[in-house]
Scaffold this motif. Sequence first.
Motif, PDB file in Angstrom:
ATOM      1  N   ALA A  11     -56.825  97.872-117.134  1.00 26.23           N
ATOM      2  CA  ALA A  11     -57.550  98.782-118.041  1.00 26.23           C
ATOM      3  C   ALA A  11     -58.303  97.991-119.102  1.00 26.23           C
ATOM      4  N   GLY A  12     -58.868  96.851-118.710  1.00 24.88           N
ATOM      5  CA  GLY A  12     -59.743  96.105-119.611  1.00 24.88           C
ATOM      6  C   GLY A  12     -61.106  96.775-119.654  1.00 24.88           C
ATOM      7  N   ILE A  32     -53.851 101.428-113.922  1.00 31.41           N
ATOM      8  CA  ILE A  32     -52.528 100.815-114.153  1.00 31.41           C
ATOM      9  C   ILE A  32     -52.761  99.584-115.010  1.00 31.41           C
ATOM     10  N   ASP A  33     -51.959  99.384-116.044  1.00 34.84           N
ATOM     11  CA  ASP A  33     -52.050  98.118-116.775  1.00 34.84           C
ATOM     12  C   ASP A  33     -50.667  97.654-117.193  1.00 34.84           C
ATOM     13  N   LEU A  35     -50.038  95.926-119.707  1.00 33.42           N
ATOM     14  CA  LEU A  35     -49.908  95.989-121.160  1.00 33.42           C
ATOM     15  C   LEU A  35     -49.656  97.435-121.601  1.00 33.42           C
ATOM     16  N   GLY A  39     -57.627  98.074-122.835  1.00 33.65           N
ATOM     17  CA  GLY A  39     -58.569  97.168-123.524  1.00 33.65           C
ATOM     18  C   GLY A  39     -58.537  95.727-123.050  1.00 33.65           C
ATOM     19  N   TYR A  46     -58.406  89.423-128.889  1.00 32.65           N
ATOM     20  CA  TYR A  46     -59.337  89.275-130.011  1.00 32.65           C
ATOM     21  C   TYR A  46     -59.930  90.599-130.521  1.00 32.65           C
ATOM     22  N   GLY A 119     -55.550  88.209-114.984  1.00 34.84           N
ATOM     23  CA  GLY A 119     -54.259  88.497-114.377  1.00 34.84           C
ATOM     24  C   GLY A 119     -53.442  89.322-115.343  1.00 34.84           C
ATOM     25  N   LEU A 298     -68.243  87.598-118.086  1.00 34.07           N
ATOM     26  CA  LEU A 298     -68.760  88.301-119.265  1.00 34.07           C
ATOM     27  C   LEU A 298     -68.556  89.793-119.092  1.00 34.07           C
ATOM     28  N   LEU A 300     -70.542  92.279-119.824  1.00 31.58           N
ATOM     29  CA  LEU A 300     -71.683  93.003-119.255  1.00 31.58           C
ATOM     30  C   LEU A 300     -71.765  92.812-117.752  1.00 31.58           C
TER      31      LEU A 300
HETATM   32  C1  FAD Z   1     -61.455  84.808-127.419  1.00 30.29           C
HETATM   33  C2  FAD Z   1     -62.373  85.424-126.401  1.00 30.29           C
HETATM   34  C3  FAD Z   1     -63.664  85.761-126.772  1.00 30.29           C
HETATM   35  C4  FAD Z   1     -64.524  86.359-125.838  1.00 30.29           C
HETATM   36  N1  FAD Z   1     -65.804  86.701-126.244  1.00 30.29           N
HETATM   37  C5  FAD Z   1     -66.626  87.317-125.367  1.00 30.29           C
HETATM   38  C6  FAD Z   1     -67.946  87.709-125.744  1.00 30.29           C
HETATM   39  O1  FAD Z   1     -68.375  87.464-126.865  1.00 30.29           O
HETATM   40  N2  FAD Z   1     -68.721  88.362-124.824  1.00 30.29           N
HETATM   41  C7  FAD Z   1     -68.277  88.645-123.545  1.00 30.29           C
HETATM   42  O2  FAD Z   1     -69.015  89.244-122.772  1.00 30.29           O
HETATM   43  N3  FAD Z   1     -67.044  88.251-123.152  1.00 30.29           N
HETATM   44  C8  FAD Z   1     -66.211  87.610-124.011  1.00 30.29           C
HETATM   45  N4  FAD Z   1     -64.966  87.205-123.609  1.00 30.29           N
HETATM   46  C9  FAD Z   1     -64.580  87.453-122.216  1.00 30.29           C
HETATM   47  C10 FAD Z   1     -64.227  88.917-122.009  1.00 30.29           C
HETATM   48  O3  FAD Z   1     -63.180  89.288-122.870  1.00 30.29           O
HETATM   49  C11 FAD Z   1     -63.829  89.146-120.548  1.00 30.29           C
HETATM   50  O4  FAD Z   1     -64.952  88.842-119.738  1.00 30.29           O
HETATM   51  C12 FAD Z   1     -63.420  90.595-120.329  1.00 30.29           C
HETATM   52  O5  FAD Z   1     -62.288  90.942-121.091  1.00 30.29           O
HETATM   53  C13 FAD Z   1     -63.122  90.840-118.856  1.00 30.29           C
HETATM   54  O6  FAD Z   1     -62.765  92.176-118.735  1.00 30.29           O
HETATM   55  P1  FAD Z   1     -61.878  92.664-117.504  1.00 30.29           P
HETATM   56  O7  FAD Z   1     -61.700  94.129-117.708  1.00 30.29           O
HETATM   57  O8  FAD Z   1     -62.490  92.187-116.244  1.00 30.29           O
HETATM   58  O9  FAD Z   1     -60.499  91.891-117.655  1.00 30.29           O
HETATM   59  P2  FAD Z   1     -59.423  91.825-118.847  1.00 30.29           P
HETATM   60  O10 FAD Z   1     -60.021  92.124-120.146  1.00 30.29           O
HETATM   61  O11 FAD Z   1     -58.725  90.524-118.668  1.00 30.29           O
HETATM   62  O12 FAD Z   1     -58.409  92.998-118.490  1.00 30.29           O
HETATM   63  C14 FAD Z   1     -57.640  92.918-117.325  1.00 30.29           C
HETATM   64  C15 FAD Z   1     -56.416  93.795-117.463  1.00 30.29           C
HETATM   65  O13 FAD Z   1     -55.770  93.850-116.201  1.00 30.29           O
HETATM   66  C16 FAD Z   1     -54.378  93.881-116.410  1.00 30.29           C
HETATM   67  N5  FAD Z   1     -53.722  93.430-115.179  1.00 30.29           N
HETATM   68  C17 FAD Z   1     -53.944  92.306-114.479  1.00 30.29           C
HETATM   69  N6  FAD Z   1     -53.176  92.262-113.374  1.00 30.29           N
HETATM   70  C18 FAD Z   1     -52.430  93.396-113.396  1.00 30.29           C
HETATM   71  C19 FAD Z   1     -51.433  93.927-112.546  1.00 30.29           C
HETATM   72  N7  FAD Z   1     -51.004  93.299-111.440  1.00 30.29           N
HETATM   73  N8  FAD Z   1     -50.889  95.119-112.877  1.00 30.29           N
HETATM   74  C20 FAD Z   1     -51.277  95.773-114.005  1.00 30.29           C
HETATM   75  N9  FAD Z   1     -52.216  95.309-114.847  1.00 30.29           N
HETATM   76  C21 FAD Z   1     -52.787  94.144-114.541  1.00 30.29           C
HETATM   77  C22 FAD Z   1     -54.154  92.951-117.602  1.00 30.29           C
HETATM   78  O14 FAD Z   1     -52.934  93.277-118.267  1.00 30.29           O
HETATM   79  C23 FAD Z   1     -55.391  93.252-118.465  1.00 30.29           C
HETATM   80  O15 FAD Z   1     -55.134  94.224-119.436  1.00 30.29           O
HETATM   81  C24 FAD Z   1     -64.095  86.603-124.509  1.00 30.29           C
HETATM   82  C25 FAD Z   1     -62.791  86.254-124.136  1.00 30.29           C
HETATM   83  C26 FAD Z   1     -61.943  85.667-125.067  1.00 30.29           C
HETATM   84  C27 FAD Z   1     -60.538  85.315-124.652  1.00 30.29           C
END
Ligand code: FAD
Length: 352
Positions: A11-12, A32-33, A35, A39, A46, A119, A298, A300
């Motif tokens: 749920a990111g 499913i998350d 956490l 988010g 952050y 992950g 990223l 976006l």
């Molecule tokens: C300090 C920092 C600064 C950043 N700044 C920027 C920025 O300025 N601009 C930008 O575009 N990006 C930035 N990023 C990167 C950005 O945060 C990531 O690209 C983005 O969060 C990816 O989103 P996502 O939903 O793919 O994954 P995530 O945000 O990682 O979310 C994935 C979720 O999946 C859950 N999950 C994983 N596996 C399982 C499982 N088996 N069962 C249940 N839940 C699971 C995790 O608990 C997590 O909550 C930054 C990252 C960091 C660490």
Amino acid sequence: MIKTDILIIGAGPTGLFAVFEAGLLQLKCHLIDALPQAGGQCSEIYPKKPIYDIPGFPEVLAGDLVDNLMKQIEPFQPGFTLGERAETIEKLDDGSFVVTTNKGTKHQAPIVAIAGGLGSFEPRKPLLDNLRKYEDNGVAYMIKDPEVYRNKRVVIAGGGDSALDWSIFLADVASEVTLVHRRNEFRGALDSVEKVQQLKNEGKINLITPAEIVGLHGEDTLEAVSVRKTTNPDEVVTLEVDNFVPLFGLSPKLGPIADWGLEIEKNAIKVDTFDYQTNVPGIYAIGDVNTYPGKLKLILCGFHEATLMCQSAYQRIYPDKKYVMKYTTVGGVTGFDGSKKEAPKAVVKSIN
Ligand SMILES: Cc1cc2nc3c(=O)[nH]c(=O)nc-3n(C[C@H](O)[C@H](O)[C@H](O)COP(=O)(O)OP(=O)(O)OC[C@H]3O[C@@H](n4cnc5c(N)ncnc54)[C@H](O)[C@@H]3O)c2cc1C
């Protein structure tokens, strides 16, 4: 069994935006998350950091972006299984998938979208022999519902923001809060450190530093912990407690998803950039968790991938229906709750 059209693991920001894009196609989602909150990295790592590269937002705090995404998907009423890690996947004869979490919750959907980011965030655990015995029997690594600790004697261990913030919060909920940290200095925000000090002076928090937990005791459930002062290793005190919450941070691991028969390259899931499908038809991978030539981690990019994934998912679920893409400014947004954001009437500008 929870049934939905698209089961989203993670749920990111990517998983959340996928709910919106699916909703425009009248597809229902469940997330499913591992956490306890939505988010992903934005909320967990952050929340107070500004992001400057979200289109249309010159600057937005990561936590505010998540709040906005939650508001944007509200009309599509997604379901959430939070605080549980997706553990196993099974394909049924009808082609749908059943995903079971580490707590045994089962979810069924014709489409699975893995938006697992780096992950699932796994807690860093203290090295204590009988730790497992007390997991869910007095020991927890994250606080999902603070009410669980009402009128309880709680020991929190750790020196970061989580340990400080929860100690402050629980000071008004628990009957006794003890914060144990192996150093005298804390890594968290200065105002939180000051608040803990103030609560200590008021007698609302017991602060034991520098010290560490060296033993857990109790018949079936936790009844006491042993604390050793690191300045005087011979000095071990035993505290009678109901709960021990080590908050040593979380480290991300691809975890069980790595064993789902998906093609993995450098800890990420390989996808076809046509629709972000994996080598298993019906299972997609979007956001930070996937890899393909030119991949950028990223937010976006995750939004874009989620959008194309939903179009492909729609075609898989309804192979005989022809979907005609409409802009939201033309078709409006109709929520599953009947709410409507109407498209304005077209403005036609006369040329004479
Ligand atoms: C300090 C920092 C600064 C950043 N700044 C920027 C920025 O300025 N601009 C930008 O575009 N990006 C930035 N990023 C990167 C950005 O945060 C990531 O690209 C983005 O969060 C990816 O989103 P996502 O939903 O793919 O994954 P995530 O945000 O990682 O979310 C994935 C979720 O999946 C859950 N999950 C994983 N596996 C399982 C499982 N088996 N069962 C249940 N839940 C699971 C995790 O608990 C997590 O909550 C930054 C990252 C960091 C660490």
